[in-house]
Design a protein around this motif. Sequence first.
Motif, PDB file in Angstrom:
ATOM      1  N   PHE A   1     -10.758   3.498  -5.259  1.00 44.81           N
ATOM      2  CA  PHE A   1     -10.842   2.511  -6.357  1.00 44.81           C
ATOM      3  C   PHE A   1     -10.910   1.091  -5.804  1.00 44.81           C
ATOM      4  O   PHE A   1     -11.652   0.254  -6.325  1.00 44.81           O
ATOM      5  CB  PHE A   1      -9.634   2.643  -7.299  1.00 44.81           C
ATOM      6  CG  PHE A   1      -9.868   3.575  -8.433  1.00 44.81           C
ATOM      7  CD1 PHE A   1      -9.699   4.936  -8.276  1.00 44.81           C
ATOM      8  CD2 PHE A   1     -10.274   3.107  -9.678  1.00 44.81           C
ATOM      9  CE1 PHE A   1      -9.929   5.815  -9.319  1.00 44.81           C
ATOM     10  CE2 PHE A   1     -10.514   3.972 -10.726  1.00 44.81           C
ATOM     11  CZ  PHE A   1     -10.331   5.332 -10.559  1.00 44.81           C
ATOM     12  N   ASP A   2     -10.134   0.811  -4.765  1.00 47.01           N
ATOM     13  CA  ASP A   2     -10.115  -0.541  -4.208  1.00 47.01           C
ATOM     14  C   ASP A   2     -11.515  -0.959  -3.765  1.00 47.01           C
ATOM     15  O   ASP A   2     -11.982  -2.059  -4.076  1.00 47.01           O
ATOM     16  CB  ASP A   2      -9.126  -0.587  -3.032  1.00 47.01           C
ATOM     17  CG  ASP A   2      -8.908  -2.004  -2.514  1.00 47.01           C
ATOM     18  OD1 ASP A   2      -8.720  -2.907  -3.342  1.00 47.01           O
ATOM     19  OD2 ASP A   2      -8.946  -2.200  -1.299  1.00 47.01           O
ATOM     20  N   SER A   3     -12.224  -0.049  -3.051  1.00 48.29           N
ATOM     21  CA  SER A   3     -13.590  -0.360  -2.618  1.00 48.29           C
ATOM     22  C   SER A   3     -14.504  -0.584  -3.824  1.00 48.29           C
ATOM     23  O   SER A   3     -15.359  -1.462  -3.806  1.00 48.29           O
ATOM     24  CB  SER A   3     -14.161   0.794  -1.779  1.00 48.29           C
ATOM     25  OG  SER A   3     -13.453   0.915  -0.577  1.00 48.29           O
TER      26      SER A   3
ATOM     27  N   ASP B   1       0.589  -4.717  -9.185  1.00 48.31           N
ATOM     28  CA  ASP B   1       1.478  -3.660  -8.708  1.00 48.31           C
ATOM     29  C   ASP B   1       1.741  -3.841  -7.205  1.00 48.31           C
ATOM     30  O   ASP B   1       0.790  -3.927  -6.413  1.00 48.31           O
ATOM     31  CB  ASP B   1       0.805  -2.299  -8.964  1.00 48.31           C
ATOM     32  CG  ASP B   1       1.651  -1.139  -8.492  1.00 48.31           C
ATOM     33  OD1 ASP B   1       2.440  -0.637  -9.297  1.00 48.31           O
ATOM     34  OD2 ASP B   1       1.524  -0.735  -7.316  1.00 48.31           O
ATOM     35  N   PRO B   2       3.015  -3.900  -6.773  1.00 43.70           N
ATOM     36  CA  PRO B   2       3.298  -4.181  -5.356  1.00 43.70           C
ATOM     37  C   PRO B   2       2.740  -3.113  -4.418  1.00 43.70           C
ATOM     38  O   PRO B   2       2.225  -3.437  -3.354  1.00 43.70           O
ATOM     39  CB  PRO B   2       4.833  -4.206  -5.300  1.00 43.70           C
ATOM     40  CG  PRO B   2       5.297  -4.311  -6.699  1.00 43.70           C
ATOM     41  CD  PRO B   2       4.244  -3.768  -7.581  1.00 43.70           C
ATOM     42  N   TYR B   3       2.816  -1.833  -4.812  1.00 46.78           N
ATOM     43  CA  TYR B   3       2.286  -0.783  -3.940  1.00 46.78           C
ATOM     44  C   TYR B   3       0.787  -0.952  -3.755  1.00 46.78           C
ATOM     45  O   TYR B   3       0.268  -0.895  -2.634  1.00 46.78           O
ATOM     46  CB  TYR B   3       2.600   0.610  -4.510  1.00 46.78           C
ATOM     47  CG  TYR B   3       1.937   1.711  -3.726  1.00 46.78           C
ATOM     48  CD1 TYR B   3       2.444   2.117  -2.493  1.00 46.78           C
ATOM     49  CD2 TYR B   3       0.776   2.330  -4.190  1.00 46.78           C
ATOM     50  CE1 TYR B   3       1.824   3.108  -1.743  1.00 46.78           C
ATOM     51  CE2 TYR B   3       0.139   3.319  -3.447  1.00 46.78           C
ATOM     52  CZ  TYR B   3       0.675   3.713  -2.232  1.00 46.78           C
ATOM     53  OH  TYR B   3       0.059   4.683  -1.492  1.00 46.78           O
ATOM     54  N   PHE B   4       0.089  -1.181  -4.865  1.00 47.95           N
ATOM     55  CA  PHE B   4      -1.372  -1.296  -4.781  1.00 47.95           C
ATOM     56  C   PHE B   4      -1.779  -2.523  -3.967  1.00 47.95           C
ATOM     57  O   PHE B   4      -2.704  -2.469  -3.155  1.00 47.95           O
ATOM     58  CB  PHE B   4      -1.997  -1.358  -6.176  1.00 47.95           C
ATOM     59  CG  PHE B   4      -3.499  -1.324  -6.159  1.00 47.95           C
ATOM     60  CD1 PHE B   4      -4.175  -0.153  -5.893  1.00 47.95           C
ATOM     61  CD2 PHE B   4      -4.237  -2.480  -6.381  1.00 47.95           C
ATOM     62  CE1 PHE B   4      -5.569  -0.116  -5.854  1.00 47.95           C
ATOM     63  CE2 PHE B   4      -5.632  -2.458  -6.348  1.00 47.95           C
ATOM     64  CZ  PHE B   4      -6.288  -1.270  -6.082  1.00 47.95           C
ATOM     65  N   GLN B   5      -1.060  -3.638  -4.170  1.00 44.92           N
ATOM     66  CA  GLN B   5      -1.380  -4.845  -3.409  1.00 44.92           C
ATOM     67  C   GLN B   5      -1.179  -4.628  -1.919  1.00 44.92           C
ATOM     68  O   GLN B   5      -2.010  -5.036  -1.095  1.00 44.92           O
ATOM     69  CB  GLN B   5      -0.501  -6.010  -3.888  1.00 44.92           C
ATOM     70  CG  GLN B   5      -0.938  -6.532  -5.252  1.00 44.92           C
ATOM     71  CD  GLN B   5      -0.290  -7.858  -5.593  1.00 44.92           C
ATOM     72  OE1 GLN B   5       0.756  -8.191  -5.056  1.00 44.92           O
ATOM     73  NE2 GLN B   5      -0.910  -8.614  -6.485  1.00 44.92           N
TER      74      GLN B   5
ATOM     75  N   ALA C   1      -4.232  -4.721   0.779  1.00 48.77           N
ATOM     76  CA  ALA C   1      -4.213  -5.695   1.872  1.00 48.77           C
ATOM     77  C   ALA C   1      -4.119  -4.980   3.215  1.00 48.77           C
ATOM     78  O   ALA C   1      -4.798  -5.345   4.187  1.00 48.77           O
ATOM     79  CB  ALA C   1      -3.034  -6.651   1.696  1.00 48.77           C
ATOM     80  N   GLY C   2      -3.282  -3.934   3.282  1.00 47.97           N
ATOM     81  CA  GLY C   2      -3.124  -3.195   4.530  1.00 47.97           C
ATOM     82  C   GLY C   2      -4.408  -2.508   4.951  1.00 47.97           C
ATOM     83  O   GLY C   2      -4.762  -2.485   6.135  1.00 47.97           O
TER      84      GLY C   2
END
Lengths: 243, 243
Positions: free
Chosen positions: B181-183, B217-221, B225-226
């Motif tokens: 999803f991020d891509s 959402d902290p996990y998604f961020q 980023a990672g």
Amino acid sequence: MTYCVGLKLDRGLVFAADTRTNAGVDNIATFKKLHVWEKPGDRVITLMSSGNLAITQAVVSILSEHINASSSDRPTLMNVDTMFQAARLVGSAIREVRAIDGEALQANADNFYVTLILGGQIKGEEPRLFQIYSAGNFIEATDDTRFLQIGEHKYGKPILDRVTRRDMRLGEGAKMILLSFDSTLRSNLSVGMPIDLLLYNTDSYSAERQLRISQDDPYFQKLSAGWSKSLRDAFVNMDELEV
Amino acid sequence: MTYCVGLKLDRGLVFAADTRTNAGVDNIATFKKLHVWEKPGDRVITLMSSGNLAITQAVVSILSEHINASSSDRPTLMNVDTMFQAARLVGSAIREVRAIDGEALQANADNFYVTLILGGQIKGEEPRLFQIYSAGNFIEATDDTRFLQIGEHKYGKPILDRVTRRDMRLGEGAKMILLSFDSTLRSNLSVGMPIDLLLYNTDSYSAERQLRISQDDPYFQKLSAGWSKSLRDAFVNMDELEV
């Protein structure tokens, strides 16, 4: 389909094109889609093509015939003063093909579809990069948009979006583009090796940095395997979702 | 557009759907595209939708109305014996919508376009996963093809192709899907947060592992980023092309 990428960096231009053409999945062939016109010390002009092969070959033939014709007062890719004028010549060639073949294609319910990437440098200008559409009109890459893609562009776009920087070396840009091709080749059968590459250094007016990368190229194999491993390692090292 | 992924692993199923709908780029909205019917201890059935929102909402409404209707001798998602029968019910609902709206859509030059992912488990069977087309027919995921995608699927396919393994934990599968999803989110405006997720454990007959992941959402961020950092590091550490 096809996959071609043109990249405009501070140090020059990088071009890459696959070589697969297909008329249905049971009729595939290898055709060069990266064409170069060079006048050493004066200009290098590169054209990459996507779309109906008959149309793109006709466009290239028209451009080449005009260069070879004896009457040299006509504008050609070898004598125009700017890349903008070169892009207009390519647009005119597309319109010439449409005038000849368009009606018959329509009668056959075939689309007149072609998209081209044109780039290079003519003495007196900076290197420039254009995308030319079926209508013969075009856009130019700018500082904000450093790469242009034609053909099967979606699979390989995320890596370009993430990694492109204007101050990359050309070899770095080529590495990034090959990774973009690797993702595309894995996910889509209509894009195929070998890949033609041209690295153009600003103010070199030389097209000598060209090569064809085949399936068994050791650099490409190492790059592809190394990238897969890096991605898997990076994936494993990130926390999984807790629900 | 839309982006939804369904993944079939040895330990269960993972479902993920974005929530963006748009009628042109100047009219976007958030709608849930992941629908769950649950009878604890007996079945969990999940439906994700892509295509014309009026059609997909009508399909879901028909399926729900049949369940809620008092005459319980009709087959519904809550009483059929197999997921195959559930898929046929969904196909019938699509055909019912076409019978009602198809002609008017055609008169308006609108396509009748809908694609659905249906998955879940009914007691007595293994978990199953289907993709259902506009015609109401469907295919089922197998051991060879462990994920199904609908909507804007190309940007996020390379990571799924590279990383999917049938023995992944569900949280790992969810992590992979979120990277997919991020891509997609980075490259395509028509797919938007939040993302709805459901992790279904085989033989749990429970849909309790659900969550909605928002932009902040902290996990998604951290994941996003990672992953960007890992990719850039991996890129830098590979040899560049020498020409």
